[in-house]
Design a protein around this motif. Sequence first.
Motif, PDB file in Angstrom:
ATOM      1  N   ASP A   1      -6.920   6.475   5.582  1.00 45.35           N
ATOM      2  CA  ASP A   1      -5.858   7.032   6.687  1.00 45.35           C
ATOM      3  C   ASP A   1      -4.394   6.435   5.860  1.00 45.35           C
ATOM      4  O   ASP A   1      -3.562   6.596   6.952  1.00 45.35           O
ATOM      5  CB  ASP A   1      -6.141   6.207   7.981  1.00 45.35           C
ATOM      6  CG  ASP A   1      -6.321   5.081   7.742  1.00 45.35           C
ATOM      7  OD1 ASP A   1      -6.388   4.404   6.839  1.00 45.35           O
ATOM      8  OD2 ASP A   1      -6.566   4.368   8.904  1.00 45.35           O
ATOM      9  N   GLY A   2      -4.148   6.164   5.128  1.00 43.38           N
ATOM     10  CA  GLY A   2      -2.958   5.853   4.380  1.00 43.38           C
ATOM     11  C   GLY A   2      -2.987   4.700   3.525  1.00 43.38           C
ATOM     12  O   GLY A   2      -3.791   4.074   3.279  1.00 43.38           O
ATOM     13  N   ALA A   3      -1.767   4.165   3.185  1.00 45.51           N
ATOM     14  CA  ALA A   3      -1.508   2.903   2.461  1.00 45.51           C
ATOM     15  C   ALA A   3      -0.880   1.847   3.328  1.00 45.51           C
ATOM     16  O   ALA A   3       0.036   2.109   4.057  1.00 45.51           O
ATOM     17  CB  ALA A   3      -0.780   3.144   1.025  1.00 45.51           C
ATOM     18  N   ARG A   4      -1.089   0.612   3.059  1.00 50.12           N
ATOM     19  CA  ARG A   4      -0.577  -0.273   3.824  1.00 50.12           C
ATOM     20  C   ARG A   4      -0.677  -1.604   2.903  1.00 50.12           C
ATOM     21  O   ARG A   4      -1.524  -2.019   2.179  1.00 50.12           O
ATOM     22  CB  ARG A   4      -1.115  -0.524   5.113  1.00 50.12           C
ATOM     23  CG  ARG A   4      -2.473  -0.971   4.977  1.00 50.12           C
ATOM     24  CD  ARG A   4      -2.804  -1.088   6.495  1.00 50.12           C
ATOM     25  NE  ARG A   4      -4.297  -1.470   6.754  1.00 50.12           N
ATOM     26  CZ  ARG A   4      -5.412  -0.363   7.087  1.00 50.12           C
ATOM     27  NH1 ARG A   4      -4.863   0.817   7.132  1.00 50.12           N
ATOM     28  NH2 ARG A   4      -6.556  -0.684   7.295  1.00 50.12           N
ATOM     29  N   GLU A   5       0.443  -2.537   3.111  1.00 56.24           N
ATOM     30  CA  GLU A   5       0.415  -3.741   2.233  1.00 56.24           C
ATOM     31  C   GLU A   5      -0.633  -4.954   3.115  1.00 56.24           C
ATOM     32  O   GLU A   5      -0.360  -5.046   4.121  1.00 56.24           O
ATOM     33  CB  GLU A   5       1.739  -4.565   2.349  1.00 56.24           C
ATOM     34  CG  GLU A   5       2.692  -3.860   1.426  1.00 56.24           C
ATOM     35  CD  GLU A   5       4.075  -4.340   1.054  1.00 56.24           C
ATOM     36  OE1 GLU A   5       4.177  -5.384   1.806  1.00 56.24           O
ATOM     37  OE2 GLU A   5       4.782  -3.978   0.232  1.00 56.24           O
ATOM     38  N   GLU A   6      -1.299  -5.443   2.177  1.00 57.63           N
ATOM     39  CA  GLU A   6      -2.172  -6.745   2.476  1.00 57.63           C
ATOM     40  C   GLU A   6      -1.962  -7.725   1.916  1.00 57.63           C
ATOM     41  O   GLU A   6      -1.996  -7.966   0.821  1.00 57.63           O
ATOM     42  CB  GLU A   6      -3.637  -6.171   2.488  1.00 57.63           C
ATOM     43  CG  GLU A   6      -4.268  -4.914   2.994  1.00 57.63           C
ATOM     44  CD  GLU A   6      -5.507  -4.631   2.989  1.00 57.63           C
ATOM     45  OE1 GLU A   6      -6.095  -5.309   1.937  1.00 57.63           O
ATOM     46  OE2 GLU A   6      -6.196  -3.766   3.459  1.00 57.63           O
ATOM     47  N   LEU A   7      -1.043  -8.714   2.593  1.00 58.40           N
ATOM     48  CA  LEU A   7      -0.934 -10.227   1.914  1.00 58.40           C
ATOM     49  C   LEU A   7      -1.668 -11.095   2.671  1.00 58.40           C
ATOM     50  O   LEU A   7      -1.773 -11.478   3.835  1.00 58.40           O
ATOM     51  CB  LEU A   7       0.721 -10.256   2.288  1.00 58.40           C
ATOM     52  CG  LEU A   7       1.899  -9.280   1.743  1.00 58.40           C
ATOM     53  CD1 LEU A   7       3.281  -9.625   2.469  1.00 58.40           C
ATOM     54  CD2 LEU A   7       1.534  -9.584   0.228  1.00 58.40           C
TER      55      LEU A   7
ATOM     56  N   ALA B   1       3.198  -7.713  -2.774  1.00 61.73           N
ATOM     57  CA  ALA B   1       1.909  -7.015  -3.042  1.00 61.73           C
ATOM     58  C   ALA B   1       2.112  -6.240  -4.247  1.00 61.73           C
ATOM     59  O   ALA B   1       3.112  -5.157  -4.514  1.00 61.73           O
ATOM     60  CB  ALA B   1       1.925  -5.676  -1.960  1.00 61.73           C
ATOM     61  N   LEU B   2       1.444  -6.858  -5.347  1.00 64.41           N
ATOM     62  CA  LEU B   2       1.649  -6.359  -6.575  1.00 64.41           C
ATOM     63  C   LEU B   2       0.389  -5.475  -7.350  1.00 64.41           C
ATOM     64  O   LEU B   2       0.388  -5.109  -8.443  1.00 64.41           O
ATOM     65  CB  LEU B   2       1.950  -7.562  -7.592  1.00 64.41           C
ATOM     66  CG  LEU B   2       3.069  -8.269  -6.929  1.00 64.41           C
ATOM     67  CD1 LEU B   2       3.390  -9.858  -7.875  1.00 64.41           C
ATOM     68  CD2 LEU B   2       4.502  -7.348  -7.389  1.00 64.41           C
ATOM     69  N   VAL B   3      -0.529  -5.359  -6.324  1.00 64.24           N
ATOM     70  CA  VAL B   3      -1.858  -4.641  -6.990  1.00 64.24           C
ATOM     71  C   VAL B   3      -1.998  -3.598  -6.150  1.00 64.24           C
ATOM     72  O   VAL B   3      -1.950  -3.603  -4.877  1.00 64.24           O
ATOM     73  CB  VAL B   3      -2.955  -5.619  -7.122  1.00 64.24           C
ATOM     74  CG1 VAL B   3      -4.115  -4.828  -7.328  1.00 64.24           C
ATOM     75  CG2 VAL B   3      -2.641  -6.832  -8.008  1.00 64.24           C
ATOM     76  N   VAL B   4      -2.319  -2.601  -6.568  1.00 66.86           N
ATOM     77  CA  VAL B   4      -2.747  -1.408  -6.054  1.00 66.86           C
ATOM     78  C   VAL B   4      -4.316  -1.127  -5.854  1.00 66.86           C
ATOM     79  O   VAL B   4      -5.006  -0.838  -7.050  1.00 66.86           O
ATOM     80  CB  VAL B   4      -2.033   0.062  -6.575  1.00 66.86           C
ATOM     81  CG1 VAL B   4      -2.719   1.418  -5.581  1.00 66.86           C
ATOM     82  CG2 VAL B   4      -0.476   0.062  -6.616  1.00 66.86           C
ATOM     83  N   TYR B   5      -4.883  -1.244  -4.624  1.00 61.46           N
ATOM     84  CA  TYR B   5      -6.374  -1.494  -4.515  1.00 61.46           C
ATOM     85  C   TYR B   5      -6.692  -0.118  -3.643  1.00 61.46           C
ATOM     86  O   TYR B   5      -6.304   0.248  -2.614  1.00 61.46           O
ATOM     87  CB  TYR B   5      -6.789  -2.605  -3.685  1.00 61.46           C
ATOM     88  CG  TYR B   5      -8.119  -2.796  -3.576  1.00 61.46           C
ATOM     89  CD1 TYR B   5      -8.930  -3.678  -4.438  1.00 61.46           C
ATOM     90  CD2 TYR B   5      -8.739  -2.192  -2.703  1.00 61.46           C
ATOM     91  CE1 TYR B   5     -10.014  -3.992  -4.252  1.00 61.46           C
ATOM     92  CE2 TYR B   5     -10.075  -2.640  -2.289  1.00 61.46           C
ATOM     93  CZ  TYR B   5     -10.948  -3.496  -3.342  1.00 61.46           C
ATOM     94  OH  TYR B   5     -12.193  -3.657  -2.776  1.00 61.46           O
ATOM     95  N   GLU B   6      -7.596   0.574  -4.235  1.00 66.28           N
ATOM     96  CA  GLU B   6      -8.069   1.914  -3.698  1.00 66.28           C
ATOM     97  C   GLU B   6      -9.439   1.785  -3.062  1.00 66.28           C
ATOM     98  O   GLU B   6     -10.409   1.653  -3.656  1.00 66.28           O
ATOM     99  CB  GLU B   6      -8.001   3.191  -4.587  1.00 66.28           C
ATOM    100  CG  GLU B   6      -6.695   3.697  -4.917  1.00 66.28           C
ATOM    101  CD  GLU B   6      -6.895   4.777  -5.648  1.00 66.28           C
ATOM    102  OE1 GLU B   6      -7.427   5.816  -5.148  1.00 66.28           O
ATOM    103  OE2 GLU B   6      -6.098   5.396  -6.668  1.00 66.28           O
ATOM    104  N   TYR B   7      -9.378   1.611  -1.687  1.00 67.91           N
ATOM    105  CA  TYR B   7     -10.673   1.550  -0.840  1.00 67.91           C
ATOM    106  C   TYR B   7     -11.445   2.655  -0.856  1.00 67.91           C
ATOM    107  O   TYR B   7     -12.760   2.642  -0.592  1.00 67.91           O
ATOM    108  CB  TYR B   7     -10.485   1.251   0.420  1.00 67.91           C
ATOM    109  CG  TYR B   7     -10.073  -0.378   0.649  1.00 67.91           C
ATOM    110  CD1 TYR B   7     -11.005  -1.063   1.069  1.00 67.91           C
ATOM    111  CD2 TYR B   7      -8.891  -0.687   0.655  1.00 67.91           C
ATOM    112  CE1 TYR B   7     -10.705  -2.646   1.111  1.00 67.91           C
ATOM    113  CE2 TYR B   7      -8.460  -1.896   0.778  1.00 67.91           C
ATOM    114  CZ  TYR B   7      -9.550  -3.105   1.368  1.00 67.91           C
ATOM    115  OH  TYR B   7      -9.252  -4.341   1.311  1.00 67.91           O
ATOM    116  N   THR B   8     -10.882   3.659  -1.473  1.00 69.06           N
ATOM    117  CA  THR B   8     -11.734   5.200  -1.583  1.00 69.06           C
ATOM    118  C   THR B   8     -12.512   5.131  -2.798  1.00 69.06           C
ATOM    119  O   THR B   8     -12.940   6.272  -3.209  1.00 69.06           O
ATOM    120  CB  THR B   8     -10.842   6.364  -1.302  1.00 69.06           C
ATOM    121  OG1 THR B   8      -9.606   6.091  -2.276  1.00 69.06           O
ATOM    122  CG2 THR B   8     -10.105   6.186   0.057  1.00 69.06           C
TER     123      THR B   8
END
Length: 323
Positions: free
Chosen positions: A145-151, A215-222
């Motif tokens: 459902d989109g991207a968001r930062e997770e700190l 947030a320095l890493v792009v993590y794809e839950y998909t």
Amino acid sequence: MGGSTDAGTAEDTGSDTEPLVTVVVTTYDRPSYLLDCVESVLAQTYEPIELVVVDDCSDTPASETLADVDTDSLAAYRCVRHGTNRGVNAARNTGVEAGTGTYVAFLDDDDRWVPEKVERHVEAFEAADEDVGVVYSGTKAIHEDGAREELPPRIDGDLTKALLCRNVVGSMSVVMVRADLAREVQFDEEFEAWADLEWFVRVSQRAAFVRLPEALVVYEYTSHGRLSDDFEKKRRGYDSFLDRFDGVAASYGRPFRRKMRAWAAFRAGSSALYTGNYGEARRLLFTAVVRYPLEPRFLAYLLASLGGRSTHLLARGLSRSLG
């Protein structure tokens, strides 16, 4: 570690002023992800970087996947292939052993880094006290459902108690560790799940952590094939984690031991809920509530599991609308 070197280039291993960083990329049968992952390493603003790709016996060798990638900007590059599939922890150990850098940064093949990732970590290390062994950052999470930062919560210093309950660090892709510490605290190749958390706990017993507020890493839950999708491995990880760290938790007192065991049950129970194992989810989440009733989310997840798929979907819909 039983691997073979497929490729290697570059003799320069660093400058007089900037420490060499070994980037360990572990991969298994995800060539399209691997290309994007390695490109994110090549796009880093920091020099010098030594890239070690450890192929855990993929059907298509990683050396072939990366054959046309221009690695001339790197201080060094090597691709090491396991003769058999041995698991991600074995691959990480192979990468650490093959590296020559002052610091080691890990990157899973289905994750990517923003260009400033390595630079920001090295800056933090160079400014830190001598007891700091790990620098970690947040992630930019890509959901359906989109991207968001997770700190993660801002916790520095001794993280042992926090990590016994929750993985407040994140995935291996967010951390950089001193190379001497990575060699001293090897990954447990028998630990099937919760491997990142298990390693973080053991490292935290020897060194302090520093968190970067970015947030320095792009993590794809998909992404397909993530270990978190396999509940049976998570269930075994639950048992192994309790066996290994029950005594450590008990050293902080009986109330904390109950709290640690409750959080472990919650992690396993939420994984069961996510994968549709509702009977196991109810049992584990009930255990979490009984052991530590002061945590509201334990009860919330238990309620979501009571009616199986229908209440689970309802709870997820409510969570999305409120979030």
